[in-house]
Scaffold this motif. Structure first.
Motif, mmCIF file in Angstrom:
data_model
loop_
_atom_site.group_PDB
_atom_site.id
_atom_site.type_symbol
_atom_site.label_atom_id
_atom_site.label_comp_id
_atom_site.label_asym_id
_atom_site.label_seq_id
_atom_site.Cartn_x
_atom_site.Cartn_y
_atom_site.Cartn_z
ATOM 1 N N VAL A 82 0.846 -1.205 0.000
ATOM 2 C CA VAL A 82 0.000 0.000 0.000
ATOM 3 C C VAL A 82 0.878 1.249 0.000
ATOM 4 O O VAL A 82 0.610 2.223 -0.704
ATOM 5 C CB VAL A 82 -0.952 -0.021 1.227
ATOM 6 N N LEU A 111 -10.269 1.533 -3.281
ATOM 7 C CA LEU A 111 -9.273 0.456 -3.261
ATOM 8 C C LEU A 111 -10.013 -0.874 -3.286
ATOM 9 O O LEU A 111 -10.972 -1.074 -2.540
ATOM 10 C CB LEU A 111 -8.433 0.572 -1.996
ATOM 11 N N TRP A 156 -1.042 4.880 -1.707
ATOM 12 C CA TRP A 156 -2.485 5.014 -1.501
ATOM 13 C C TRP A 156 -2.726 5.617 -0.118
ATOM 14 O O TRP A 156 -2.230 5.096 0.876
ATOM 15 C CB TRP A 156 -3.175 3.644 -1.620
ATOM 16 N N ALA A 168 -4.478 -1.146 4.618
ATOM 17 C CA ALA A 168 -4.681 0.109 3.882
ATOM 18 C C ALA A 168 -5.567 1.056 4.680
ATOM 19 O O ALA A 168 -5.275 2.257 4.788
ATOM 20 C CB ALA A 168 -5.306 -0.194 2.521
ATOM 21 N N PHE A 204 -5.349 -4.002 -5.593
ATOM 22 C CA PHE A 204 -4.230 -4.772 -5.043
ATOM 23 C C PHE A 204 -4.627 -6.230 -5.082
ATOM 24 O O PHE A 204 -5.778 -6.558 -4.748
ATOM 25 C CB PHE A 204 -3.973 -4.407 -3.578
#
Ligand SMILES: C[S@@+](CC[C@H](N)C(=O)[O-])C[C@H]1O[C@@H](n2cnc3c(N)ncnc32)[C@H](O)[C@@H]1O
Length: 405
Positions: free
Chosen positions: A183, A194, A188, A208, A302
């Motif tokens: 992350v 996300l 981010w 995150a 991700f």
């Protein structure tokens, strides 16, 4: 008291940990080495590092470094350390360590010598010949490499990846420190959506959310050094209060999404997110990653998909990458895939804009990063045909004829 520290890291994360210390901890004297980061500070630095470092494995106080080719040299070097400044008369002080390419290669023998040297020093300091070892744990660590001994005290106890929220995990969980590093590499910070479509126990979206909310990763756990008598409890209390006060709450609900095909993983991820205190910011859902419609989505994806090592066999993993490439490869999403498959790009169908070597435990992986806009994303085969394999790009080895065509 001025102290020197050493944070072991997963290979590939040294620079990220150094940045955490420089920018978060506001330290200037930070040196990244292979698999570790060294820095100096005081007791408050020790507390900060334990509470706030997201990508380091633990915080060690580095007490000495000296040449040790014989047991006598090891004994004298360890005895010279002012152990009475760190270990109280009732302290528990187990010893562990490792030796590599050194004359002192027997780890059990080195353990005994180190213990004996500490007992001798503390015995003289406290006037004792026997130690009950019922008090605070002061784990001693030694490392002997190329005949150089380094002696440490472990301030963390359990590794820093143990945040306290993941009591349970699926079959192949990602280490929290590595998820946080992914992350951070993507920069981010909670301003765009996300998605982790292979979320397993939820590690990436949970880490995150904690980053975006500025939730210190060590807030929910304790550390061995919290019981050390030479660090006032008040310092820990203040640091913990400051960490709580710094937590943000203004993250848009449902900005993060985690999906998994396995309903048990989804239930686990929800449970873990609740324990981490971030459940209201993440929507978890059961979904097949390759059947999602990625076309309308913006933000960052991700993924730590099955590698064909612990989950799925190799062929199924590769079929999954192909399907994922068809579903998401042409979307506007910035994408970050972590896998140990060296041919990921070929199966996914697009050449990554950048790759970074990372280790998931002992397993060598690559983080394949796609951040150029869709229009600039080039199909893997077309690029190869035009001879545009860029500097630093790895040549893709030929596969057994027909096997994957
Ligand atoms: C390597 S694990 C992810 C681990 C996760 N990062 C964690 O820390 O727990 C891969 C996950 O992908 C899931 N998976 C496999 N095939 C899938 C598919 N087609 N769609 C969505 N999830 C899938 C598996 O159930 C597994 O939980």
């Amino acid at each position: 008291m001025k102290l020197e520290f050493c944070c072991p890291t997963l290979f590939g994360l040294e620079g990220i940990v150094a940045d955490e210390l420089r920018f978060g901890g506001k330290l200037t004297d930070v040196r990244a080495e292979n698999g570790r980061v060294l820095f100096t500070g005081d007791a408050d630095t020790l507390i900060w590092a334990n509470l706030h470092l997201r990508c380091a494995e633990r915080v060690l106080v580095r007490l000495a470094a000296f040449r040790a080719e014989t047991f006598d040299e090891l004994f004298e070097g360890v005895k010279a350390i002012r152990w009475e400044d760190f270990i109280p008369a009732d302290g528990t002080f187990p010893v562990k360590g490792h030796s590599l390419d050194s004359k002192l290669f027997s780890v059990p023998d080195c353990q005994k010598i180190v213990k004996k040297a500490v007992v001798t020093r503390l015995g003289a300091a406290y006037g004792l010949s026997w130690f009950p070892e019922t008090g605070a744990r002061c784990q001693i660590q030694f490392s002997i490499m190329h005949d150089m001994a380094e002696i440490f005290l472990d301030a963390s106890g359990a590794g820093l990846h143990k945040r306290g929220y993941r009591a349970n995990a699926n079959a192949a969980p990602l280490r929290e420190t590595l998820a946080a590093a992914m992350v951070k590499l993507a920069r981010w910070r909670g301003r765009e959506p996300l998605l982790d479509p292979f979320c397993g126990s939820g590690t990436i979206p949970i880490e995150a959310a904690m980053i975006a909310l500025n939730r210190a990763p060590g807030m929910m756990r304790t550390f061995d050094a919290e019981k050390w008598s030479w660090i006032e409890a008040e310092r820990w209390r203040t640091a913990r209060e400051q960490a709580v006060a710094a937590v943000r709450t203004d993250l848009a609900p449902d900005l993060l999404c985690g999906g998994d095909i396995d309903p048990d993983c989804v239930a686990l991820a929800i449970e873990n997110a609740k324990k981490a205190g971030v459940d209201r910011f993440i929507r978890f859902e059961q979904a097949d990653a390759v059947r999602r419609d990625y076309r309308w989505q913006s933000g960052v994806l991700f993924a730590n998909p099955p590698y064909g090592e612990r989950l799925l066999d190799r062929e199924s993993a590769e079929a999954l990458y192909r399907a994922m490439g068809r579903a998401a490869g042409g979307s506007e999403l910035r994408q970050y895939y972590l896998t140990s498959d060296p041919e990921f790009e070929r199966f996914y169908g697009y050449r990554a804009d950048k790759r970074r070597k990372l280790y998931n435990g002992m397993l060598k992986c690559d983080l394949y990063m796609y951040f150029k806009p869709q229009a600039e994303r080039r199909p893997f085969r077309a690029q190869q045909a035009r001879g545009q394999v860029g500097r630093g790009d790895r040549e893709v080895p030929n596969r057994t004829k027909g096997k994957h065509s």
